[in-house]
Design a protein around this motif. Sequence first.
Motif, mmCIF file in Angstrom:
data_model
loop_
_atom_site.group_PDB
_atom_site.id
_atom_site.type_symbol
_atom_site.label_atom_id
_atom_site.label_comp_id
_atom_site.label_asym_id
_atom_site.label_seq_id
_atom_site.Cartn_x
_atom_site.Cartn_y
_atom_site.Cartn_z
ATOM 1 N N GLU A 152 0.830 -1.200 0.000
ATOM 2 C CA GLU A 152 0.000 0.000 0.000
ATOM 3 C C GLU A 152 0.868 1.255 0.000
ATOM 4 O O GLU A 152 1.914 1.300 0.631
ATOM 5 N N LYS A 153 0.401 2.282 -0.682
ATOM 6 C CA LYS A 153 1.163 3.529 -0.783
ATOM 7 C C LYS A 153 1.320 4.171 0.588
ATOM 8 O O LYS A 153 0.413 4.126 1.412
ATOM 9 N N ARG A 154 2.481 4.783 0.820
ATOM 10 C CA ARG A 154 2.759 5.431 2.100
ATOM 11 C C ARG A 154 1.890 6.672 2.285
ATOM 12 O O ARG A 154 1.659 7.435 1.354
ATOM 13 N N ASN A 155 1.449 6.864 3.529
ATOM 14 C CA ASN A 155 0.776 8.105 3.907
ATOM 15 C C ASN A 155 1.846 9.020 4.470
ATOM 16 O O ASN A 155 2.228 8.919 5.630
ATOM 17 N N ASP A 156 2.406 9.902 3.654
ATOM 18 C CA ASP A 156 3.592 10.680 4.025
ATOM 19 C C ASP A 156 3.357 11.541 5.250
ATOM 20 O O ASP A 156 2.321 12.188 5.386
ATOM 21 N N LEU A 157 4.371 11.564 6.139
ATOM 22 C CA LEU A 157 4.374 12.476 7.277
ATOM 23 C C LEU A 157 4.900 13.823 6.791
ATOM 24 O O LEU A 157 6.093 14.059 6.731
ATOM 25 N N GLN A 158 3.998 14.707 6.402
ATOM 26 C CA GLN A 158 4.450 15.997 5.891
ATOM 27 C C GLN A 158 3.382 17.045 6.160
ATOM 28 O O GLN A 158 2.207 16.741 6.264
ATOM 29 N N PHE A 159 3.807 18.294 6.322
ATOM 30 C CA PHE A 159 2.871 19.389 6.537
ATOM 31 C C PHE A 159 2.464 19.931 5.181
ATOM 32 O O PHE A 159 3.260 20.527 4.475
ATOM 33 N N GLY A 160 1.206 19.707 4.819
ATOM 34 C CA GLY A 160 0.743 20.170 3.517
ATOM 35 C C GLY A 160 0.895 19.074 2.476
ATOM 36 O O GLY A 160 1.498 18.038 2.704
ATOM 37 N N GLY A 161 0.351 19.284 1.315
ATOM 38 C CA GLY A 161 0.409 18.287 0.261
ATOM 39 C C GLY A 161 1.606 18.483 -0.637
ATOM 40 O O GLY A 161 2.111 19.578 -0.808
ATOM 41 N N GLY A 162 2.058 17.390 -1.225
ATOM 42 C CA GLY A 162 3.209 17.489 -2.106
ATOM 43 C C GLY A 162 2.820 17.852 -3.516
ATOM 44 O O GLY A 162 3.464 18.648 -4.176
ATOM 45 N N GLY A 163 1.730 17.233 -3.991
ATOM 46 C CA GLY A 163 1.269 17.506 -5.333
ATOM 47 C C GLY A 163 2.053 16.780 -6.401
ATOM 48 O O GLY A 163 1.629 16.663 -7.532
ATOM 49 N N TYR A 167 6.801 7.616 -6.441
ATOM 50 C CA TYR A 167 6.722 6.159 -6.396
ATOM 51 C C TYR A 167 7.852 5.606 -5.533
ATOM 52 O O TYR A 167 8.987 6.080 -5.591
ATOM 53 N N GLU A 168 7.528 4.607 -4.727
ATOM 54 C CA GLU A 168 8.528 3.961 -3.878
ATOM 55 C C GLU A 168 8.659 2.489 -4.248
ATOM 56 O O GLU A 168 7.669 1.817 -4.545
ATOM 57 N N ILE A 169 9.895 2.022 -4.209
ATOM 58 C CA ILE A 169 10.181 0.600 -4.394
ATOM 59 C C ILE A 169 10.956 0.147 -3.167
ATOM 60 O O ILE A 169 11.924 0.793 -2.754
ATOM 61 N N ILE A 170 10.524 -0.935 -2.558
ATOM 62 C CA ILE A 170 11.139 -1.454 -1.341
ATOM 63 C C ILE A 170 11.932 -2.721 -1.684
ATOM 64 O O ILE A 170 11.403 -3.640 -2.318
ATOM 65 N N ILE A 171 13.203 -2.739 -1.272
ATOM 66 C CA ILE A 171 14.075 -3.893 -1.526
ATOM 67 C C ILE A 171 14.699 -4.341 -0.207
ATOM 68 O O ILE A 171 14.676 -3.602 0.777
ATOM 69 N N PRO A 172 15.269 -5.556 -0.141
ATOM 70 C CA PRO A 172 15.985 -5.969 1.072
ATOM 71 C C PRO A 172 17.155 -5.028 1.352
ATOM 72 O O PRO A 172 17.808 -4.538 0.427
#
Length: 237
Positions: A152-163, A167-172
């Motif tokens: 699932e896409k991350r819910n970013d910890l940020q003040f305000g929207g990025g717009g 995209y994130e890719i997770i690897i070992p």
Amino acid sequence: IAALTGLKAKILSQVETFGSNTIIVQPQLPDKGLKRTLTWWDIRLKPREFEGLLEHCPSLQRYTKISEAGQYTVKYGEKSVQNAHVYGVEPAWHPIEHRPIVLGREISDIDTGRMVCLIEPELRDKLGFDKDCIGETIRIGPRNLRIIGVIEKRNDLQFGGGGQERYEIIIPFETASKFQREYWVWAFAEAKSAEVLEEGVGELKFFFRRGRHLSPDEPDTFRVDSLKSAIQTFNNI
């Protein structure tokens, strides 16, 4: 007041996805002392600095090192997506981060050093996959990796929207060294309970100060923050 109340509700909902027992460890340049003239690269966290961490920090339940392997163009067939962020994580990242696996499985101990990855649903769709893309191979920069899960896409910890589409890719975690010989490292740790959260923060500070051979009069060259303290800071504001 209405704006602050709405912003607070948004931040708190984002923090809840991590859990209030989460602690973040990252490098930080001191603002005084001889080490204030060092570069960020000089004070970066190195994987070997985490050896023996749980044995010396009894208030912690688990931790995961996280590496930033860089941004790469991702290709599948004739389609490509630019500037995808690639992060290396350890298996403990999953119970700390609380990001559901939509399809497939999590990264586990058997994946150490293997060329496998997790992708987000938006990236899967952008590359033109059918819903089930498990087992397919994509090219990330100079490497071919096999998809083992959709996260699932991350819910970013940020003040305000990025717009901006991200995209994130997770690897070992160990696989990151196959992309870059040296990479940026930080960590998430999780206290055993809310009651021992501050003890966990103190244990981590002592552990890294000793590991970095800092004398009592030298400031930290790292930062240890609990998400609970971040909430308190926000409430003070």
